[in-house]
Scaffold this motif. Structure first.
Motif, PDB file in Angstrom:
ATOM      1  N   THR A  81       0.508  33.318 -10.861  1.00  0.00           N
ATOM      2  CA  THR A  81       1.814  32.706 -10.627  1.00  0.00           C
ATOM      3  C   THR A  81       2.611  33.474  -9.579  1.00  0.00           C
ATOM      4  O   THR A  81       3.441  32.888  -8.891  1.00  0.00           O
ATOM      5  CB  THR A  81       2.628  32.626 -11.930  1.00  0.00           C
ATOM      6  OG1 THR A  81       2.704  33.921 -12.519  1.00  0.00           O
ATOM      7  CG2 THR A  81       2.007  31.663 -12.918  1.00  0.00           C
ATOM      8  N   GLU A  82       2.338  34.775  -9.436  1.00  0.00           N
ATOM      9  CA  GLU A  82       3.020  35.566  -8.409  1.00  0.00           C
ATOM     10  C   GLU A  82       2.583  35.114  -7.019  1.00  0.00           C
ATOM     11  O   GLU A  82       3.404  35.040  -6.090  1.00  0.00           O
ATOM     12  CB  GLU A  82       2.729  37.052  -8.599  1.00  0.00           C
ATOM     13  CG  GLU A  82       3.399  37.649  -9.801  1.00  0.00           C
ATOM     14  CD  GLU A  82       3.038  39.099 -10.046  1.00  0.00           C
ATOM     15  OE1 GLU A  82       3.928  39.829 -10.499  1.00  0.00           O
ATOM     16  OE2 GLU A  82       1.882  39.491  -9.770  1.00  0.00           O
ATOM     17  N   VAL A  83       1.308  34.796  -6.859  1.00  0.00           N
ATOM     18  CA  VAL A  83       0.802  34.321  -5.570  1.00  0.00           C
ATOM     19  C   VAL A  83       1.461  32.989  -5.225  1.00  0.00           C
ATOM     20  O   VAL A  83       1.897  32.768  -4.089  1.00  0.00           O
ATOM     21  CB  VAL A  83      -0.741  34.166  -5.597  1.00  0.00           C
ATOM     22  CG1 VAL A  83      -1.258  33.584  -4.298  1.00  0.00           C
ATOM     23  CG2 VAL A  83      -1.393  35.506  -5.870  1.00  0.00           C
ATOM     24  N   LYS A  84       1.589  32.092  -6.222  1.00  0.00           N
ATOM     25  CA  LYS A  84       2.221  30.795  -5.981  1.00  0.00           C
ATOM     26  C   LYS A  84       3.679  30.974  -5.585  1.00  0.00           C
ATOM     27  O   LYS A  84       4.185  30.288  -4.700  1.00  0.00           O
ATOM     28  CB  LYS A  84       2.115  29.919  -7.233  1.00  0.00           C
ATOM     29  CG  LYS A  84       0.702  29.462  -7.500  1.00  0.00           C
ATOM     30  CD  LYS A  84       0.623  28.621  -8.752  1.00  0.00           C
ATOM     31  CE  LYS A  84      -0.805  28.184  -8.993  1.00  0.00           C
ATOM     32  NZ  LYS A  84      -0.932  27.281 -10.131  1.00  0.00           N
ATOM     33  N   SER A  85       4.355  31.899  -6.221  1.00  0.00           N
ATOM     34  CA  SER A  85       5.744  32.178  -5.893  1.00  0.00           C
ATOM     35  C   SER A  85       5.868  32.765  -4.487  1.00  0.00           C
ATOM     36  O   SER A  85       6.790  32.428  -3.745  1.00  0.00           O
ATOM     37  CB  SER A  85       6.335  33.130  -6.925  1.00  0.00           C
ATOM     38  OG  SER A  85       7.715  33.246  -6.765  1.00  0.00           O
ATOM     39  N   LEU A  86       4.926  33.638  -4.113  1.00  0.00           N
ATOM     40  CA  LEU A  86       4.910  34.197  -2.763  1.00  0.00           C
ATOM     41  C   LEU A  86       4.709  33.106  -1.716  1.00  0.00           C
ATOM     42  O   LEU A  86       5.338  33.127  -0.662  1.00  0.00           O
ATOM     43  CB  LEU A  86       3.796  35.239  -2.614  1.00  0.00           C
ATOM     44  CG  LEU A  86       4.088  36.667  -3.015  1.00  0.00           C
ATOM     45  CD1 LEU A  86       2.876  37.540  -2.757  1.00  0.00           C
ATOM     46  CD2 LEU A  86       5.287  37.223  -2.316  1.00  0.00           C
TER      47      LEU A  86
ATOM     48  N   CYS B  54      10.338  36.276  -2.383  1.00  0.00           N
ATOM     49  CA  CYS B  54      10.033  37.695  -2.502  1.00  0.00           C
ATOM     50  C   CYS B  54      11.105  38.505  -1.789  1.00  0.00           C
ATOM     51  O   CYS B  54      11.632  38.080  -0.764  1.00  0.00           O
ATOM     52  CB  CYS B  54       8.668  37.965  -1.873  1.00  0.00           C
ATOM     53  SG  CYS B  54       8.216  39.693  -1.837  1.00  0.00           S
ATOM     54  N   SER B  55      11.437  39.660  -2.353  1.00  0.00           N
ATOM     55  CA  SER B  55      12.399  40.560  -1.721  1.00  0.00           C
ATOM     56  C   SER B  55      11.871  41.994  -1.823  1.00  0.00           C
ATOM     57  O   SER B  55      11.451  42.433  -2.885  1.00  0.00           O
ATOM     58  CB  SER B  55      13.749  40.457  -2.423  1.00  0.00           C
ATOM     59  OG  SER B  55      14.619  41.445  -1.944  1.00  0.00           O
ATOM     60  N   ILE B  56      11.930  42.718  -0.688  1.00  0.00           N
ATOM     61  CA  ILE B  56      11.493  44.124  -0.695  1.00  0.00           C
ATOM     62  C   ILE B  56      12.608  45.048  -0.226  1.00  0.00           C
ATOM     63  O   ILE B  56      12.355  46.160   0.209  1.00  0.00           O
ATOM     64  CB  ILE B  56      10.217  44.325   0.161  1.00  0.00           C
ATOM     65  CG1 ILE B  56      10.418  43.827   1.588  1.00  0.00           C
ATOM     66  CG2 ILE B  56       9.024  43.695  -0.481  1.00  0.00           C
ATOM     67  CD1 ILE B  56       9.291  44.193   2.525  1.00  0.00           C
ATOM     68  N   LYS B  57      13.850  44.580  -0.315  1.00  0.00           N
ATOM     69  CA  LYS B  57      14.973  45.387   0.168  1.00  0.00           C
ATOM     70  C   LYS B  57      15.133  46.698  -0.608  1.00  0.00           C
ATOM     71  O   LYS B  57      15.414  47.730  -0.039  1.00  0.00           O
ATOM     72  CB  LYS B  57      16.271  44.584   0.092  1.00  0.00           C
ATOM     73  CG  LYS B  57      16.399  43.571   1.215  1.00  0.00           C
ATOM     74  CD  LYS B  57      17.731  42.873   1.164  1.00  0.00           C
ATOM     75  CE  LYS B  57      17.957  41.956   2.334  1.00  0.00           C
ATOM     76  NZ  LYS B  57      17.012  40.871   2.449  1.00  0.00           N
ATOM     77  N   GLU B  58      14.979  46.654  -1.925  1.00  0.00           N
ATOM     78  CA  GLU B  58      15.152  47.857  -2.749  1.00  0.00           C
ATOM     79  C   GLU B  58      13.823  48.492  -3.141  1.00  0.00           C
ATOM     80  O   GLU B  58      13.785  49.394  -3.970  1.00  0.00           O
ATOM     81  CB  GLU B  58      15.921  47.522  -4.035  1.00  0.00           C
ATOM     82  CG  GLU B  58      17.358  47.104  -3.826  1.00  0.00           C
ATOM     83  CD  GLU B  58      17.505  45.619  -3.532  1.00  0.00           C
ATOM     84  OE1 GLU B  58      16.698  44.831  -4.053  1.00  0.00           O
ATOM     85  OE2 GLU B  58      18.404  45.260  -2.756  1.00  0.00           O
TER      86      GLU B  58
ATOM     87  N   SER C 105      10.178  36.453  -7.469  1.00  0.00           N
ATOM     88  CA  SER C 105      10.820  35.549  -8.429  1.00  0.00           C
ATOM     89  C   SER C 105       9.781  34.795  -9.245  1.00  0.00           C
ATOM     90  O   SER C 105       8.716  34.451  -8.734  1.00  0.00           O
ATOM     91  CB  SER C 105      11.703  34.543  -7.695  1.00  0.00           C
ATOM     92  OG  SER C 105      12.699  35.208  -6.986  1.00  0.00           O
ATOM     93  N   PRO C 106      10.092  34.509 -10.518  1.00  0.00           N
ATOM     94  CA  PRO C 106       9.137  33.763 -11.357  1.00  0.00           C
ATOM     95  C   PRO C 106       8.882  32.367 -10.801  1.00  0.00           C
ATOM     96  O   PRO C 106       9.783  31.723 -10.269  1.00  0.00           O
ATOM     97  CB  PRO C 106       9.837  33.683 -12.713  1.00  0.00           C
ATOM     98  CG  PRO C 106      10.891  34.721 -12.688  1.00  0.00           C
ATOM     99  CD  PRO C 106      11.268  34.919 -11.265  1.00  0.00           C
ATOM    100  N   TYR C 107       7.656  31.911 -10.927  1.00  0.00           N
ATOM    101  CA  TYR C 107       7.260  30.574 -10.488  1.00  0.00           C
ATOM    102  C   TYR C 107       7.831  29.565 -11.467  1.00  0.00           C
ATOM    103  O   TYR C 107       7.689  29.724 -12.689  1.00  0.00           O
ATOM    104  CB  TYR C 107       5.733  30.514 -10.431  1.00  0.00           C
ATOM    105  CG  TYR C 107       5.148  29.233  -9.916  1.00  0.00           C
ATOM    106  CD1 TYR C 107       5.460  28.781  -8.638  1.00  0.00           C
ATOM    107  CD2 TYR C 107       4.283  28.475 -10.685  1.00  0.00           C
ATOM    108  CE1 TYR C 107       4.919  27.610  -8.150  1.00  0.00           C
ATOM    109  CE2 TYR C 107       3.731  27.304 -10.200  1.00  0.00           C
ATOM    110  CZ  TYR C 107       4.064  26.871  -8.940  1.00  0.00           C
ATOM    111  OH  TYR C 107       3.530  25.706  -8.450  1.00  0.00           O
ATOM    112  N   GLU C 108       8.481  28.508 -10.933  1.00  0.00           N
ATOM    113  CA  GLU C 108       9.180  27.552 -11.812  1.00  0.00           C
ATOM    114  C   GLU C 108       8.255  26.893 -12.832  1.00  0.00           C
ATOM    115  O   GLU C 108       8.622  26.705 -13.987  1.00  0.00           O
ATOM    116  CB  GLU C 108       9.842  26.428 -10.992  1.00  0.00           C
ATOM    117  CG  GLU C 108      10.928  26.864 -10.058  1.00  0.00           C
ATOM    118  CD  GLU C 108      10.428  27.128  -8.648  1.00  0.00           C
ATOM    119  OE1 GLU C 108       9.550  26.386  -8.160  1.00  0.00           O
ATOM    120  OE2 GLU C 108      10.906  28.096  -8.052  1.00  0.00           O
TER     121      GLU C 108
END
Length: 154
Positions: free
Chosen positions: A34-39, A44-48, A66-69
């Motif tokens: 599900t992380e791949v689908k969300s990507l 995705c955020s890598i600021k922090e 973010s979680p995949y809906e």
């Protein structure tokens, strides 16, 4: 078969502002389905985010996917620690370099390359305030020169 171009998902502009990037490495990401689908949806955020080396393995912490809906029970924690896939010699190099004072490992961008999720990490050294001011000054002068050049063409 033609190679598919890189599809950029997340970029860490702040890393370039706050650090001098000495070396860059491309690493694979160990992700759940599900992380791949969300990507793929660009969530995705890598600021922090930051990179840690624990027991000879490299992990990215603070990276928010973010979680995949439609993922319901299969979704993982958005801020979980994810393992990075690097060659052993690259990991040894990073361990040696990051042990020096003033050096850290920063995630620079997340992208898809040939259908696989990749993250670009960089060996970074912190900038001082005067370094940041010099960069801003250079950027302003470059912008002014470009503007004057465009006006001279008209």
């Amino acid at each position: 078969m033609a190679k598919e171009p890189l599809k950029l998902i997340a970029n860490n502009k702040k890393a370039y502002h706050d650090y001098f990037i000495e070396e860059k490495y491309e690493a694979g990401l160990e992700l759940a389905g599900t992380e791949v689908k969300s990507l793929r949806l660009g969530k995705c955020s890598i600021k922090e985010a930051f990179v840690r080396i624990i027991n000879g393995e490299v992990f990215v912490c603070g990276m928010n996917i973010s979680p995949y809906e439609k993922g319901n029970i299969f979704n993982k924690d958005p801020l979980r620690v994810r393992k990075l896939l690097l060659h052993k010699y690259e990991i040894r190099k990073l361990i040696g370099a990051s042990s020096e004072t003033g050096y850290t490992i920063m995630p620079l961008q997340v992208y898809f390359k040939d259908g696989r999720a990749k993250i670009e990490i960089g060996l970074a050294k912190g900038k001082k305030l005067y370094d940041k001011r010099q960069d801003l000054k250079k950027k302003d002068t470059r912008r002014e020169v470009e503007r004057d050049y465009k006006l001279s063409l008209k």
